[in-house]
Design a protein around this motif. Structure first.
Motif, PDB file in Angstrom:
ATOM      1  N   ALA A  40       3.458  -2.028   8.939  1.00  0.00           N
ATOM      2  CA  ALA A  40       3.892  -0.715   8.480  1.00  0.00           C
ATOM      3  C   ALA A  40       5.388  -0.756   8.167  1.00  0.00           C
ATOM      4  CB  ALA A  40       3.599   0.345   9.537  1.00  0.00           C
ATOM      5  N   VAL A  41       5.756  -0.278   6.976  1.00  0.00           N
ATOM      6  CA  VAL A  41       7.154  -0.258   6.547  1.00  0.00           C
ATOM      7  C   VAL A  41       7.579   1.199   6.408  1.00  0.00           C
ATOM      8  CG1 VAL A  41       8.797  -0.954   4.770  1.00  0.00           C
ATOM      9  CG2 VAL A  41       6.829  -2.425   5.292  1.00  0.00           C
ATOM     10  N   PRO A  42       8.445   1.704   7.302  1.00  0.00           N
ATOM     11  CA  PRO A  42       8.840   3.112   7.217  1.00  0.00           C
ATOM     12  C   PRO A  42       9.817   3.349   6.069  1.00  0.00           C
ATOM     13  CG  PRO A  42      10.001   2.021   9.008  1.00  0.00           C
ATOM     14  CD  PRO A  42       9.023   1.022   8.475  1.00  0.00           C
ATOM     15  N   ALA A  43       9.580   4.420   5.339  1.00  0.00           N
ATOM     16  CA  ALA A  43      10.492   4.811   4.266  1.00  0.00           C
ATOM     17  C   ALA A  43      11.568   5.724   4.835  1.00  0.00           C
ATOM     18  CB  ALA A  43       9.723   5.522   3.166  1.00  0.00           C
TER      19      ALA A  43
ATOM     20  N   ARG B 263       6.027  12.537   7.870  1.00  0.00           N
ATOM     21  CA  ARG B 263       5.545  12.676   9.246  1.00  0.00           C
ATOM     22  C   ARG B 263       4.827  11.427   9.746  1.00  0.00           C
ATOM     23  NH1 ARG B 263       2.991  18.823   8.989  1.00  0.00           N
ATOM     24  NH2 ARG B 263       4.954  19.912   8.522  1.00  0.00           N
ATOM     25  N   ALA B 264       4.467  10.543   8.847  1.00  0.00           N
ATOM     26  CA  ALA B 264       3.788   9.308   9.246  1.00  0.00           C
ATOM     27  C   ALA B 264       4.747   8.128   9.367  1.00  0.00           C
ATOM     28  CB  ALA B 264       2.698   8.964   8.230  1.00  0.00           C
ATOM     29  N   ALA B 265       6.047   8.372   9.191  1.00  0.00           N
ATOM     30  CA  ALA B 265       7.011   7.265   9.167  1.00  0.00           C
ATOM     31  C   ALA B 265       7.120   6.542  10.509  1.00  0.00           C
ATOM     32  CB  ALA B 265       8.388   7.772   8.736  1.00  0.00           C
ATOM     33  N   GLY B 266       6.645   7.159  11.573  1.00  0.00           N
ATOM     34  CA  GLY B 266       6.712   6.516  12.880  1.00  0.00           C
ATOM     35  C   GLY B 266       5.518   5.642  13.200  1.00  0.00           C
ATOM     36  N   VAL B 267       4.548   5.553  12.301  1.00  0.00           N
ATOM     37  CA  VAL B 267       3.353   4.733  12.543  1.00  0.00           C
ATOM     38  C   VAL B 267       3.736   3.261  12.581  1.00  0.00           C
ATOM     39  CG1 VAL B 267       1.166   3.962  11.548  1.00  0.00           C
ATOM     40  CG2 VAL B 267       1.743   6.401  11.562  1.00  0.00           C
TER      41      VAL B 267
ATOM     42  N   LEU C 200       0.822  -1.206   0.000  1.00  0.00           N
ATOM     43  CA  LEU C 200       0.000   0.000   0.000  1.00  0.00           C
ATOM     44  C   LEU C 200       0.856   1.257   0.000  1.00  0.00           C
ATOM     45  CD1 LEU C 200      -2.532  -1.114   2.773  1.00  0.00           C
ATOM     46  CD2 LEU C 200      -2.750  -1.436   0.305  1.00  0.00           C
ATOM     47  N   ASP C 201       0.571   2.160  -0.921  1.00  0.00           N
ATOM     48  CA  ASP C 201       1.182   3.485  -0.947  1.00  0.00           C
ATOM     49  C   ASP C 201       0.332   4.367  -0.037  1.00  0.00           C
ATOM     50  OD1 ASP C 201       2.151   5.997  -1.493  1.00  0.00           O
ATOM     51  OD2 ASP C 201       1.991   5.823  -3.685  1.00  0.00           O
ATOM     52  N   ALA C 202       0.701   4.424   1.250  1.00  0.00           N
ATOM     53  CA  ALA C 202      -0.152   5.066   2.256  1.00  0.00           C
ATOM     54  C   ALA C 202      -0.442   6.523   1.922  1.00  0.00           C
ATOM     55  CB  ALA C 202       0.499   4.955   3.632  1.00  0.00           C
TER      56      ALA C 202
END
Length: 289
Positions: free
Chosen positions: A232-235, A220-224, A160-162
């Motif tokens: 969840a895969v942080p970029a 800003r959502a990378a910490g989810v 998924l491209d969040a």
């Protein structure tokens, strides 16, 4: 509701007699070896049973309180002593005869674990390469559905491209709290994944689908994070680059679907062999729940 209240014969609209007042389900365990070859755990039915002497799947009548997965896993435990924790359900295929249906629960096994009959309903259990299954004397119902099921065996990964899906969802004020909006989206998708997805038209997957789901989060959502069924895969940098990397890390035999409307990202992942669909496919299922 009581155990075994599904035992009994039923007549479908085709005029055929089937075992299972409330329908029936069976377990198709599949293991992919190092070369990506699928192996199917097959059951040879006892001679006294319906279509005795043929090869099929562990399975049987559903009780009134059971869904297909619960019933198939129960039957697999009774007939082959298979425990649910060694399998991961990846889909359910329904063969609807009109007023009666057989549901094949497809589950991936990590290994070719030993299996043998656990009760008198079967005389043999063995793993067969998928290409050899059709050469056996098969239960008529399984013989009819096998060519369709064979095409849906490979496990799937949905990426998924969040950020792109959030933009398409257009939740009021989402841009002011990207992390919060992303977490809400993730939780909604997790609820959907538990119930089972419907694949996009033309994508080779069962009608009720339980793929691995990865959500790439950035900025800003990378910490989810989540401990649920969606990982969840942080970029670390570009979200698009991270999605391309995730596609490249999937197993060679896995079917990959990327959910995004970004044209350049679509081109990049398609070059790696992934299928692509837009956010509307996912958001439509979220709205209908």
């Amino acid at each position: 509701m009581a155990a075994k209240d599904g035992d009994g014969w039923a007549l479908c609209e085709r005029g055929h007699r089937h075992w299972g007042v409330h329908g029936a389900s069976g377990l198709l365990a599949v293991h992919f070896d190092a070369l990506g070859t699928p192996h199917i755990l097959m059951q040879k039915r006892a001679l006294w049973s319906h279509h005795g002497g043929t090869w099929g799947l562990p399975g049987g009548a559903l009780d009134s309180h059971e869904d297909a997965v619960t019933g198939a896993l129960r039957e697999a435990l009774e007939e082959a002593a298979l425990e649910a924790d060694i399998l991961r359900v990846i889909g359910v295929h329904t063969d609807d005869h009109g007023g009666w249906s057989f549901q094949t629960v497809i589950a991936e096994a990590d290994a070719l674990f030993p299996a043998s009959p656990a009760n008198a309903e079967s005389t043999d259990m063995r793993w067969l390469p998928a290409d050899e299954v059709a050469g056996e004397t098969l239960h008529p119902g399984f013989a009819e559905t096998w060519p369709v099921i064979r095409q849906t065996l490979p496990p799937s990964v949905v990426i998924l491209d969040a950020a792109n899906i959030l933009g398409a969802r257009a939740e009021h004020g989402w841009w002011r709290d990207r992390a919060g909006a992303t977490l809400r989206l993730l939780k909604d998708i997790e609820d959907l994944v538990v119930r089972g997805l419907h694949p996009p038209e033309g994508f080779p997957a069962p009608e009720k689908w339980y793929p691995r789901v990865l959500m790439v989060v950035e900025g800003r959502a990378a910490g989810v994070r989540s401990d649920g069924p969606v990982r969840a895969v942080p970029a670390r940098g570009s979200g698009d680059d991270a999605i391309v990397d995730v596609v490249g890390e999937t197993r060679p035999w896995e079917q990959v679907l990327v959910v995004t409307a970004d044209r350049e990202l679509r081109r990049r992942v398609q070059e790696l062999g992934a299928e692509v669909t837009g956010p509307r496919w996912l958001l439509g299922q979220l709205r209908s729940t």
